[in-house]
Scaffold this motif. Structure first.
Motif, PDB file in Angstrom:
ATOM      1  N   LYS A 254       0.844  -1.201   0.000  1.00 54.87           N
ATOM      2  CA  LYS A 254       0.000   0.000   0.000  1.00 54.87           C
ATOM      3  C   LYS A 254       0.876   1.246   0.000  1.00 54.87           C
ATOM      4  N   LEU A 255       0.765   2.057  -1.030  1.00 54.79           N
ATOM      5  CA  LEU A 255       1.568   3.273  -1.167  1.00 54.79           C
ATOM      6  C   LEU A 255       0.726   4.517  -0.888  1.00 54.79           C
ATOM      7  N   ASN A 256       1.403   5.585  -0.466  1.00 58.71           N
ATOM      8  CA  ASN A 256       0.758   6.883  -0.222  1.00 58.71           C
ATOM      9  C   ASN A 256      -0.297   6.850   0.876  1.00 58.71           C
ATOM     10  N   ALA A 257      -0.114   5.953   1.839  1.00 53.01           N
ATOM     11  CA  ALA A 257      -1.072   5.889   2.955  1.00 53.01           C
ATOM     12  C   ALA A 257      -0.772   6.991   3.971  1.00 53.01           C
ATOM     13  N   ARG A 258      -1.832   7.573   4.554  1.00 59.11           N
ATOM     14  CA  ARG A 258      -1.669   8.590   5.588  1.00 59.11           C
ATOM     15  C   ARG A 258      -1.536   7.951   6.957  1.00 59.11           C
ATOM     16  N   LYS A 259      -0.760   8.581   7.818  1.00 55.74           N
ATOM     17  CA  LYS A 259      -0.701   8.099   9.191  1.00 55.74           C
ATOM     18  C   LYS A 259      -2.046   8.356   9.863  1.00 55.74           C
ATOM     19  N   GLY A 260      -2.443   7.435  10.711  1.00 52.53           N
ATOM     20  CA  GLY A 260      -3.787   7.452  11.279  1.00 52.53           C
ATOM     21  C   GLY A 260      -4.148   8.710  12.017  1.00 52.53           C
ATOM     22  N   SER A 261      -3.183   9.363  12.642  1.00 57.27           N
ATOM     23  CA  SER A 261      -3.473  10.552  13.451  1.00 57.27           C
ATOM     24  C   SER A 261      -3.944  11.737  12.615  1.00 57.27           C
ATOM     25  N   THR A 262      -3.730  11.692  11.293  1.00 56.17           N
ATOM     26  CA  THR A 262      -4.135  12.810  10.436  1.00 56.17           C
ATOM     27  C   THR A 262      -5.482  12.567   9.757  1.00 56.17           C
ATOM     28  N   VAL A 263      -6.050  11.386   9.960  1.00 53.63           N
ATOM     29  CA  VAL A 263      -7.319  11.049   9.319  1.00 53.63           C
ATOM     30  C   VAL A 263      -8.469  11.489  10.218  1.00 53.63           C
ATOM     31  N   SER A 264      -9.345  12.329   9.695  1.00 53.74           N
ATOM     32  CA  SER A 264     -10.518  12.786  10.452  1.00 53.74           C
ATOM     33  C   SER A 264     -11.577  11.689  10.454  1.00 53.74           C
ATOM     34  N   LYS A 265     -11.973  11.258  11.632  1.00 55.01           N
ATOM     35  CA  LYS A 265     -13.014  10.244  11.742  1.00 55.01           C
ATOM     36  C   LYS A 265     -14.373  10.918  11.546  1.00 55.01           C
ATOM     37  N   LEU A 266     -15.047  10.563  10.483  1.00 56.50           N
ATOM     38  CA  LEU A 266     -16.337  11.176  10.181  1.00 56.50           C
ATOM     39  C   LEU A 266     -17.429  10.591  11.074  1.00 56.50           C
ATOM     40  N   THR A 267     -18.114  11.445  11.795  1.00 54.13           N
ATOM     41  CA  THR A 267     -19.276  10.996  12.561  1.00 54.13           C
ATOM     42  C   THR A 267     -20.384  10.643  11.569  1.00 54.13           C
ATOM     43  N   PRO A 268     -21.387   9.863  11.993  1.00 50.67           N
ATOM     44  CA  PRO A 268     -22.503   9.562  11.078  1.00 50.67           C
ATOM     45  C   PRO A 268     -23.123  10.818  10.468  1.00 50.67           C
ATOM     46  N   LYS A 269     -23.224  11.884  11.281  1.00 46.63           N
ATOM     47  CA  LYS A 269     -23.818  13.129  10.777  1.00 46.63           C
ATOM     48  C   LYS A 269     -22.931  13.782   9.722  1.00 46.63           C
ATOM     49  N   LEU A 270     -21.605  13.825   9.982  1.00 46.17           N
ATOM     50  CA  LEU A 270     -20.683  14.416   9.006  1.00 46.17           C
ATOM     51  C   LEU A 270     -20.610  13.573   7.737  1.00 46.17           C
ATOM     52  N   ARG A 271     -20.658  12.259   7.900  1.00 42.93           N
ATOM     53  CA  ARG A 271     -20.644  11.378   6.723  1.00 42.93           C
ATOM     54  C   ARG A 271     -21.870  11.639   5.846  1.00 42.93           C
ATOM     55  N   ALA A 272     -23.034  11.760   6.479  1.00 47.43           N
ATOM     56  CA  ALA A 272     -24.261  12.030   5.725  1.00 47.43           C
ATOM     57  C   ALA A 272     -24.155  13.359   4.986  1.00 47.43           C
ATOM     58  N   ARG A 273     -23.583  14.374   5.643  1.00 43.38           N
ATOM     59  CA  ARG A 273     -23.426  15.677   4.996  1.00 43.38           C
ATOM     60  C   ARG A 273     -22.427  15.616   3.842  1.00 43.38           C
ATOM     61  N   ALA A 274     -21.358  14.844   4.038  1.00 43.96           N
ATOM     62  CA  ALA A 274     -20.369  14.700   2.963  1.00 43.96           C
ATOM     63  C   ALA A 274     -20.976  14.012   1.749  1.00 43.96           C
ATOM     64  N   LEU A 275     -21.819  13.002   1.979  1.00 43.46           N
ATOM     65  CA  LEU A 275     -22.468  12.305   0.866  1.00 43.46           C
ATOM     66  C   LEU A 275     -23.500  13.201   0.182  1.00 43.46           C
ATOM     67  N   GLU A 276     -24.189  14.002   0.973  1.00 37.83           N
ATOM     68  CA  GLU A 276     -25.156  14.942   0.387  1.00 37.83           C
ATOM     69  C   GLU A 276     -24.441  15.982  -0.465  1.00 37.83           C
ATOM     70  N   TRP A 277     -23.298  16.475   0.016  1.00 39.96           N
ATOM     71  CA  TRP A 277     -22.539  17.479  -0.722  1.00 39.96           C
ATOM     72  C   TRP A 277     -21.940  16.887  -1.998  1.00 39.96           C
TER      73      TRP A 277
END
Length: 425
Positions: free
Chosen positions: A279-302
């Motif tokens: 796996k190349l170009n993977a981000r370290k876990g501490s920089t990944v924003s965990k999307l809450t169910p509400k944020l995920r729904a908004r991201a999919l709507e957008w």
């Protein structure tokens, strides 16, 4: 006190230098990146196939998913168009293609002076390095904004069209993190969690005419050459999805990458050895924003168009898996994982990826986003046996370095890289 004052002046001086350099280089890169003037090229037909059949391309007995109970002989398909979408593990797949191309001495259609085909302008044949009408190319795989008529004039008729998609909410989070600093309208978003703030009401900040706006709305649809600002109900959305479906023979999914590779192996008559990857170009876990169910729904709507695109190809993907056979798929995925694990134990120091600061060789340093070093990489084992040394190095090599090794002139990309390194200093 004097030390504190010295740090203050050093910080101001550094900021002034960085600001001047960044502004100058952004202007230069923008001038170099704008769409070129394309002259009418003569229409010289490309051969039906650009595949050569040297002795090392041996036909093999295979069981293909449409004929599960009967073996047949086939030769590896080598004419390939890979539509490299953004933030979709495409760099990992590119490494697979580079190694396959080298193994079979194939002709790549590469860009000139940079690592993409003048993205975000629509692809033109004239962007291909040393292109002449009628030339035979086997593989094209660098980032582009897809332009079906121009691609069709470049590649042979027997070309297999492949691409990859990712869950649009996760893709949006990744794109916001990676490209956000390059999208000026994000600079005015307040607070520490700019992603969450943006998704509260995207229309407050989003500028459809702003520089690099496309990175933060329906990026997949945009990559395919479509209008990413359409309303979901616009008939051109369905037309766009239909055109993609008709053009591409296999649409892989990031979330099921190994299953995707097995389907690719079956479709192109490849060997399991051709699929090995790290796996190349993977981000370290501490920089990944965990999307809450509400944020995920908004991201999919957008990113509603991308979500519709993804749902369509998620359905066709599992239809292909069903046709391949679930037990057969599980067996082949297990074998691929076993082989990858074996290669990791042979090649990788410590057995896993490390942060950028811990990578020992400059040649193994991956490309980093502006302002931080969040992309992980690998250290090659020092005592790799001679039989595996070359393969290990190739499998671990980041995209930019591999392109350079393949002879691509990346002076614009490298210039921008030096600016990025100064900013990340």
């Amino acid at each position: 006190m004097a030390v504190k004052e010295g740090k203050h002046w050093r910080s101001m001086f550094k900021g002034l230098i960085l600001g001047t350099l960044l502004t100058s280089c952004m202007i230069l890169l923008y001038c170099l990146s704008i769409q070129q003037i394309h002259f009418n090229l003569p229409e010289i037909p490309v051969p039906y196939s650009c595949a050569h059949r040297p002795s090392h391309l041996h036909p093999k007995a295979t069981t293909n998913m449409s004929q599960k109970n009967s073996s047949q002989t086939c030769s590896p398909k080598v004419d390939i168009m890979f539509m490299k979408t953004h933030k979709t593990a495409s760099s990992t797949f590119l490494n697979i293609l580079f190694r396959f191309g080298e193994k079979h001495h194939l002709q790549f259609a590469f860009p000139d002076s940079r690592n993409d085909f003048f993205y975000p302008s629509l692809f033109q044949r004239s962007q291909v390095k040393d292109y002449k009408p009628g030339m035979c190319f086997n593989i094209i795989c660098n980032h582009m904004r897809f332009n079906a008529p121009e691609v069709a004039k470049l590649l042979p008729l027997d070309t297999s069209y492949i691409t990859i998609l990712r869950d649009p909410a996760e893709l949006f989070e990744s794109s916001f993190h990676y490209f956000g600093r390059l999208v000026p309208f994000t600079w005015k978003i307040p607070g520490d969690d700019k992603l969450a703030e943006f998704l509260l009401d995207p229309h407050v900040y989003f500028d459809p005419k702003g520089f690099n706006y496309f990175y933060l709305k329906n990026l997949l649809f945009f990559d395919f050459g479509q209008d990413n600002t359409l309303e979901l109900e616009d008939p051109r959305v369905d037309e766009g999805i239909r055109s993609i479906s008709e053009r591409f023979h296999l649409v892989m999914l990031v979330e099921h990458f190994e299953e995707s590779l097995i389907l690719l192996k079956d479709a192109l008559c490849w060997e399991m050895d051709d699929l090995l990857f790290f796996k190349l170009n993977a981000r370290k876990g501490s920089t990944v924003s965990k999307l809450t169910p509400k944020l995920r729904a908004r991201a999919l709507e957008w990113n509603a168009i991308d979500w519709k695109l993804y749902q369509h190809f998620n359905q066709t993907f599992w239809q292909k898996v069903d046709a391949y056979g679930w037990q057969r798929m599980a067996k082949d995925v297990a074998e691929l994982r076993r082989r990858n694990k074996e290669m990791a134990s042979i090649c990788i120091e410590g057995g896993s990826a490390v942060e950028a600061s811990s990578i020992q060789e400059t040649d193994m340093q991956p490309w980093q986003p502006i302002g931080e070093k969040s992309i992980m990489g690998y250290n090659l084992k020092k005592n790799v046996d001679k039989a595996h040394r070359k393969l290990c190095r190739k499998m671990l090599m980041p995209e930019i370095q591999y392109l350079t090794e393949l002879g691509v002139n990346l002076w614009i990309t490298k210039l921008w890289g030096h600016v990025r390194d100064i900013i990340n200093w």
